[in-house]
Scaffold this motif. Structure first.
Motif, PDB file in Angstrom:
ATOM      1  N   TYR A  73      37.993 -19.057-104.999  1.00 20.41           N
ATOM      2  CA  TYR A  73      39.606 -18.753-105.002  1.00 20.41           C
ATOM      3  C   TYR A  73      39.918 -18.252-103.690  1.00 20.41           C
ATOM      4  CZ  TYR A  73      37.691 -14.113-105.356  1.00 20.41           C
ATOM      5  OH  TYR A  73      36.831 -13.024-105.205  1.00 20.41           O
ATOM      6  N   GLU A  74      39.214 -18.536-102.597  1.00 17.94           N
ATOM      7  CA  GLU A  74      39.607 -18.110-101.204  1.00 17.94           C
ATOM      8  C   GLU A  74      39.889 -19.244-100.355  1.00 17.94           C
ATOM      9  OE1 GLU A  74      40.842 -16.194 -98.855  1.00 17.94           O
ATOM     10  OE2 GLU A  74      39.427 -14.687 -99.614  1.00 17.94           O
ATOM     11  N   LEU A  75      41.107 -19.389 -99.549  1.00 19.41           N
ATOM     12  CA  LEU A  75      41.325 -20.252 -98.441  1.00 19.41           C
ATOM     13  C   LEU A  75      41.022 -19.871 -97.179  1.00 19.41           C
ATOM     14  CD1 LEU A  75      44.599 -21.848-100.085  1.00 19.41           C
ATOM     15  CD2 LEU A  75      42.389 -22.989 -99.781  1.00 19.41           C
ATOM     16  N   GLU A  76      40.897 -18.488 -97.003  1.00 19.35           N
ATOM     17  CA  GLU A  76      41.094 -17.867 -95.662  1.00 19.35           C
ATOM     18  C   GLU A  76      39.615 -18.414 -94.829  1.00 19.35           C
ATOM     19  OE1 GLU A  76      41.302 -13.764 -95.524  1.00 19.35           O
ATOM     20  OE2 GLU A  76      43.250 -14.001 -96.416  1.00 19.35           O
ATOM     21  N   ASN A  77      38.482 -18.755 -95.693  1.00 18.18           N
ATOM     22  CA  ASN A  77      37.340 -18.925 -94.880  1.00 18.18           C
ATOM     23  C   ASN A  77      36.969 -20.615 -95.234  1.00 18.18           C
ATOM     24  OD1 ASN A  77      36.597 -16.278 -94.175  1.00 18.18           O
ATOM     25  ND2 ASN A  77      35.926 -16.155 -96.442  1.00 18.18           N
ATOM     26  N   SER A  78      37.900 -21.541 -95.222  1.00 12.50           N
ATOM     27  CA  SER A  78      37.965 -22.811 -95.569  1.00 12.50           C
ATOM     28  C   SER A  78      36.928 -23.487 -94.372  1.00 12.50           C
ATOM     29  CB  SER A  78      39.504 -23.455 -95.345  1.00 12.50           C
ATOM     30  OG  SER A  78      39.916 -23.358 -94.200  1.00 12.50           O
ATOM     31  N   PRO A  79      36.999 -23.106 -93.124  1.00 14.17           N
ATOM     32  CA  PRO A  79      36.088 -23.734 -92.518  1.00 14.17           C
ATOM     33  C   PRO A  79      34.556 -23.570 -92.838  1.00 14.17           C
ATOM     34  CG  PRO A  79      37.886 -22.676 -90.980  1.00 14.17           C
ATOM     35  CD  PRO A  79      37.977 -22.282 -92.433  1.00 14.17           C
ATOM     36  N   TYR A  80      34.307 -22.315 -93.160  1.00  9.74           N
ATOM     37  CA  TYR A  80      33.095 -22.198 -93.728  1.00  9.74           C
ATOM     38  C   TYR A  80      32.815 -23.095 -94.861  1.00  9.74           C
ATOM     39  CZ  TYR A  80      29.694 -19.356 -96.380  1.00  9.74           C
ATOM     40  OH  TYR A  80      28.501 -18.881 -97.166  1.00  9.74           O
ATOM     41  N   PHE A  81      33.747 -23.312 -96.012  1.00  4.12           N
ATOM     42  CA  PHE A  81      33.365 -24.029 -96.958  1.00  4.12           C
ATOM     43  C   PHE A  81      33.228 -25.536 -96.723  1.00  4.12           C
ATOM     44  CE2 PHE A  81      35.955 -20.561 -98.991  1.00  4.12           C
ATOM     45  CZ  PHE A  81      34.687 -19.876 -99.744  1.00  4.12           C
ATOM     46  N   PHE A  82      33.993 -26.115 -95.464  1.00  7.71           N
ATOM     47  CA  PHE A  82      34.055 -27.412 -95.102  1.00  7.71           C
ATOM     48  C   PHE A  82      32.708 -27.571 -94.618  1.00  7.71           C
ATOM     49  CE2 PHE A  82      39.031 -27.633 -95.020  1.00  7.71           C
ATOM     50  CZ  PHE A  82      39.067 -28.581 -96.104  1.00  7.71           C
ATOM     51  N   LYS A  83      32.015 -26.469 -93.993  1.00  9.57           N
ATOM     52  CA  LYS A  83      30.885 -26.727 -93.271  1.00  9.57           C
ATOM     53  C   LYS A  83      29.657 -26.722 -94.136  1.00  9.57           C
ATOM     54  CE  LYS A  83      27.665 -24.539 -90.183  1.00  9.57           C
ATOM     55  NZ  LYS A  83      27.445 -23.124 -89.152  1.00  9.57           N
TER      56      LYS A  83
END
Length: 260
Positions: A73-83
């Motif tokens: 539910y978090e978008l702030e850490n999107s670079p982490y998720f994309f990685k």
């Protein structure tokens, strides 16, 4: 004595998940093609999650009988998720994620064949088969946030195993590649399905004269694909791969869902 009662944690996790307006699922091009082709999202057995220690904490009764589908539910850490999870992000409205029906194969979605619910059901001592989907029932299915803790011992039963399998995680740990991870960064919401056999939980092996707990022989389950509100791509994705994804979206008339 538990510092947090199991039912309290369960209710807290379920309650928080219901408050999220949107949930996000990260994936890759090959998985995206399968998702769109089969019009389904796939749940994996909890013994295949990327937290290398998670399945070891679950009592053998639930080992390999719990299936999960992970969102954040978090978008702030999107670079982490994309990685770590895929270069494509699918956005769903939480209210559109329906799991009243669970399927053993994606193609069964079109035929409305699903597992029966057996919450509070009784075992059938005469049932001897466990190798087919029909031999299993849904014991529990929920959408719930993951509860992160600094001290896992607070949530361990006297027999040494985890309570609320698949909902409680250490805030930090190692993944399957041995890399240190801050699991709390993932702000994870899970669709969790637990199965139980139609027959007894403990079965006597007539050859060895020993009891064993049967396990499902399928590694995945499926739900119908919710409406996709939007699609986002990693800003670091190569141009050639971006074009490949755009072609996939064009094939399924979803290009208008792609955010700039």
């Amino acid at each position: 004595m538990f510092m947090n009662k199991p039912k309290d944690i369960y209710n807290e996790c379920v309650g928080k998940a219901s408050l999220h307006k949107n949930l996000y699922h990260y994936t890759n091009p090959d998985a995206l093609k399968a998702i769109l082709k089969n019009h389904s999202l796939r749940l994996g057995c909890i013994d295949s999650v990327n937290d290398s220690d998670e399945n070891k904490r679950i009592t053998s009764l639930w080992n390999a009988k719990v299936y999960v589908l992970c969102f954040t539910y978090e978008l702030e850490n999107s670079p982490y998720f994309f990685k770590n999870y895929g270069k494509i992000r699918l956005e769903f409205a939480t209210e559109d994620i329906k799991f009243d029906k669970i399927y053993s194969e994606p193609e069964l979605i079109n035929f409305f064949k699903d597992f029966s619910n057996d919450l509070g059901g009784q075992t059938n001592g005469s049932h001897k088969s466990y190798g087919y989907v029909k031999d299993w029932c849904i014991y529990d299915k929920i959408l719930a946030d993951v509860y992160y803790t600094d001290c896992f011992n607070k949530h361990i039963a006297k027999n040494g195993y985890e309570l609320n399998a698949g909902l409680i995680k250490q805030k930090s740990g190692l993944d399957n590649d041995g890399e240190s991870r801050n699991w709390e960064m993932e702000a994870e919401t899970r669709l969790r399905v637990a199965l139980r056999p139609v027959g007894s939980e403990n079965v006597l092996d007539e050859k060895t004269n020993k009891f064993y707990q049967p396990k499902p022989d399928f590694k995945h389950m499926y739900i119908r694909l919710p409406i996709i509100n939007s699609i986002s791509l990693s800003p670091f994705i190569p141009l050639e791969e971006r074009q490949q994804i755009i072609r996939i979206l064009d094939d399924y008339y979803l290009f208008d869902k792609l955010l700039p």
